[in-house]
Design a protein around this motif. Structure first.
Motif, short mmCIF file in Angstrom:
data_model
loop_
_atom_site.label_atom_id
_atom_site.label_comp_id
_atom_site.label_asym_id
_atom_site.label_seq_id
_atom_site.Cartn_x
_atom_site.Cartn_y
_atom_site.Cartn_z
N UNK A 153 -31.29 -17.12 16.08
CA UNK A 153 -31.34 -18.45 15.69
C UNK A 153 -30.70 -19.12 14.57
N UNK A 154 -30.31 -18.33 13.71
CA UNK A 154 -29.37 -18.39 12.81
C UNK A 154 -28.12 -18.89 13.27
N UNK A 155 -27.68 -18.00 14.10
CA UNK A 155 -26.34 -18.24 14.73
C UNK A 155 -26.25 -19.67 15.57
N UNK A 156 -27.47 -19.63 16.23
CA UNK A 156 -27.54 -20.99 17.19
C UNK A 156 -27.35 -22.20 16.12
N UNK A 157 -28.18 -22.15 15.15
CA UNK A 157 -28.12 -23.45 14.28
C UNK A 157 -26.62 -23.36 13.37
N UNK A 158 -25.95 -22.50 13.21
CA UNK A 158 -24.83 -22.80 12.63
C UNK A 158 -23.76 -23.19 13.90
N UNK A 159 -23.91 -22.88 15.15
CA UNK A 159 -23.23 -23.51 16.26
C UNK A 159 -23.42 -24.90 16.36
N UNK A 160 -24.60 -25.13 16.18
CA UNK A 160 -25.22 -26.51 16.34
C UNK A 160 -24.62 -27.33 15.00
N UNK A 162 -21.92 -26.80 13.82
CA UNK A 162 -20.52 -26.85 13.86
C UNK A 162 -19.99 -27.80 15.15
N UNK A 163 -20.85 -28.60 15.82
CA UNK A 163 -20.84 -29.22 16.93
C UNK A 163 -20.21 -28.50 18.24
N UNK A 164 -20.66 -27.15 18.18
CA UNK A 164 -20.15 -26.33 19.32
C UNK A 164 -21.51 -26.11 20.33
N UNK A 165 -21.79 -27.20 21.07
CA UNK A 165 -22.87 -27.70 21.67
C UNK A 165 -23.07 -26.53 22.66
N UNK A 166 -22.13 -26.46 23.49
CA UNK A 166 -22.31 -25.44 24.81
C UNK A 166 -22.76 -24.11 24.37
N UNK A 167 -21.99 -23.72 23.10
CA UNK A 167 -22.32 -22.27 22.82
C UNK A 167 -23.58 -22.19 22.11
N UNK A 168 -24.12 -23.39 21.40
CA UNK A 168 -25.21 -23.18 20.64
C UNK A 168 -26.40 -23.15 21.66
N UNK A 169 -26.23 -23.99 22.70
CA UNK A 169 -27.26 -23.90 23.72
C UNK A 169 -27.31 -22.85 24.33
N UNK A 170 -26.50 -21.95 24.63
CA UNK A 170 -26.53 -20.80 25.47
C UNK A 170 -27.26 -19.60 24.16
N UNK A 171 -27.10 -19.91 22.92
CA UNK A 171 -27.98 -19.09 22.23
C UNK A 171 -29.43 -19.49 22.08
N UNK A 172 -29.41 -20.83 21.71
CA UNK A 172 -30.81 -21.15 21.33
C UNK A 172 -31.80 -21.18 22.67
N UNK A 173 -31.12 -21.54 23.88
CA UNK A 173 -32.23 -21.79 24.91
C UNK A 173 -33.24 -20.62 25.30
N UNK A 174 -32.61 -19.29 25.18
CA UNK A 174 -33.24 -17.96 25.51
C UNK A 174 -34.42 -17.61 24.63
N UNK A 175 -34.22 -18.24 23.45
CA UNK A 175 -35.34 -17.81 22.31
C UNK A 175 -35.96 -18.97 21.73
N UNK A 176 -35.71 -20.11 22.39
CA UNK A 176 -36.58 -21.44 22.05
C UNK A 176 -38.23 -21.18 22.06
N UNK A 177 -38.51 -20.43 22.95
CA UNK A 177 -39.98 -20.35 23.37
C UNK A 177 -40.74 -19.68 22.38
#
Length: 291
Positions: A153-160, A162-177
Motif C-alpha cells: 500500500x505504501x509503494x502504491x501510494x508513492x507511485x500514485x 509520482x503520477x506513475x499511474x500504470x505502476x500504481x494501479x498494478x500495485x493497488x488493485x490486488x490489495x484494494x479489497x
C-alpha cells in the motif's frame, strides 16, 4: 510496550510497576505512566527507558512541547545502551519530528540492521518527505521484498504521488479489497484517470465497509466531478461521525456551495477550533469580505 520477567518478589513488584505504567499509558494518562516507569527504572530495569520514551513521545502529540521530544530521544538512547534495540525505530521517528533528518535516517538504518524490517517503511516516508524519490522507492520496494505489512500500500501510494499511474494501479488493485488505504488510493487514481463510474464503485465499497479513508475522496468525487452535493454531504457527515476531523472543512465547503452559509460557517468554526488551517483561511476570507 515492554514487560519484565517474573523471577521473585522483587521482580513481582517491578512487574506490577510496569503493568501499572502500561495501563496508565493505554488510558492516555502519561504523567502517571511516567511515574510508574521511572519507579521501574529505579528498581533496576533500564530497558524501561523504552516505555518512558514512548510515554514522552505520545505526550508530545497532545502537548506539542519540544521538551517531550528531547526527553523521548534521551530515554531511547539510554534504552539502546541497555540493549533494547527496539528503540532504534522509535528514536528515528522522534528525531524526524525534531527536524534532525540525517540522524533520523541513521537511526532507521540501525533499526533495519538490528532486524526491524518495518523500519524500512518509515525510512521510505522520511525520504519521501525530503523529496528523495529514488531513495524512497528503494526503501518501499525493499519493504515489499521483506514482507512488511502494508508495504504494498505504501509503494502504491508513492507511485500514485509520482503520477506513475500504470505502476500504481498494478500495485493497488490486488490489495484494494482488504487494505482501506489502498482502496482509497485506487479510487483516487481512477478519478485522476477519468474512470469516474469505476471510481464511485470502488469508493462506495469502502464507504459501505465503514472505511473513513474512502469517504473524503468519494465526497470529492460527488462534489467536484458528479455535481451531487447531497451525496457529498451524506458521505462527509458520516465521515465526521466516525471521527474524521479533516472532513469537517470539506463539509463546510459543500454546505457553502449549497447556499447554507450559516451552517457552513458553523462547521468551519469547528474545524478551525481543531487546528484546520484551511478552515481558518476560509473564515478569514469570509470576515474580510464582510468588513
Amino acid at each position: 510496550m515492554s514487560g519484565t520477567q517474573n523471577d521473585g518478589s522483587a521482580a513481582d513488584a517491578e512487574l506490577d510497576l510496569v503493568d501499572a505504567g502500561n495501563a496508565a499509558y493505554d488510558e492516555g494518562d502519561f504523567d502517571t505512566a511516567e511515574r510508574f516507569f521511572r519507579r521501574a527504572i529505579d528498581a533496576g530495569d533500564l530497558t524501561m527507558h523504552l516505555n518512558l520514551g514512548n510515554t514522552f513521545a505520545e505526550r508530545y502529540e497532545t502537548t506539542e512541547d519540544p521538551a517531550d521530544l528531547a526527553k523521548a530521544a534521551e530515554s531511547y538512547r539510554i534504552a539502546l545502551d541497555a540493549g533494547e534495540t527496539d528503540a532504534w525505530r522509535n528514536l528515528g521517528m522522534v528525531l524526524d519530528k525534531m527536524g534532525r533528518t540525517d540522524a533520523a535516517i541513521e537511526a532507521m538504518r540501525s533499526a533495519i540492521a538490528a532486524g526491524d524490517q518495518d523500519a524500512l517503511l518509515l525510512l521510505g516516508y522520511i525520504f519521501e518527505e525530503q523529496d528523495d524519490a529514488a531513495s524512497a522507492e528503494k526503501a518501499y520496494r525493499d519493504a515489499v521484498a521483506g514482507g512488511c505489512e502494508f508495504a504494498d500500500a505504501a509503494l502504491g501510494s508513492f507511485l500514485l504521488n509520482e503520477d506513475r499511474m500504470d505502476e500504481a494501479e498494478s500495485v493497488l488493485r490486488p490489495i484494494a479489497g482488504n487494505q482501506p488505504d489502498a482502496r482509497a488510493d485506487l479510487g483516487t487514481l481512477l478519478i485522476r484517470t477519468d474512470r469516474l463510474a469505476e471510481a464511485e464503485q470502488v469508493l462506495r465499497a469502502g464507504f459501505g465497509a465503514g472505511e473513513v479513508e474512502s469517504m473524503i475522496p468519494l465526497a470529492n468525487l460527488y462534489h467536484e466531478d458528479l455535481d451531487d452535493l447531497d451525496q457529498a454531504e451524506e458521505v462527509l457527515r458520516t465521515a465526521v461521525s466516525l471521527g474524521e476531523l479533516n472532513a469537517i472543512n470539506n463539509l463546510a465547503v459543500v454546505l457553502w456551495d449549497q447556499g447554507r452559509e450559516a451552517e457552513a460557517i458553523e462547521q468551519w468554526t469547528l474545524a478551525a477550533d481543531g487546528g484546520d488551517e484551511l478552515a481558518v483561511s476560509a473564515l478569514e476570507e469570509i470576515h474580510a469580505g464582510t468588513d
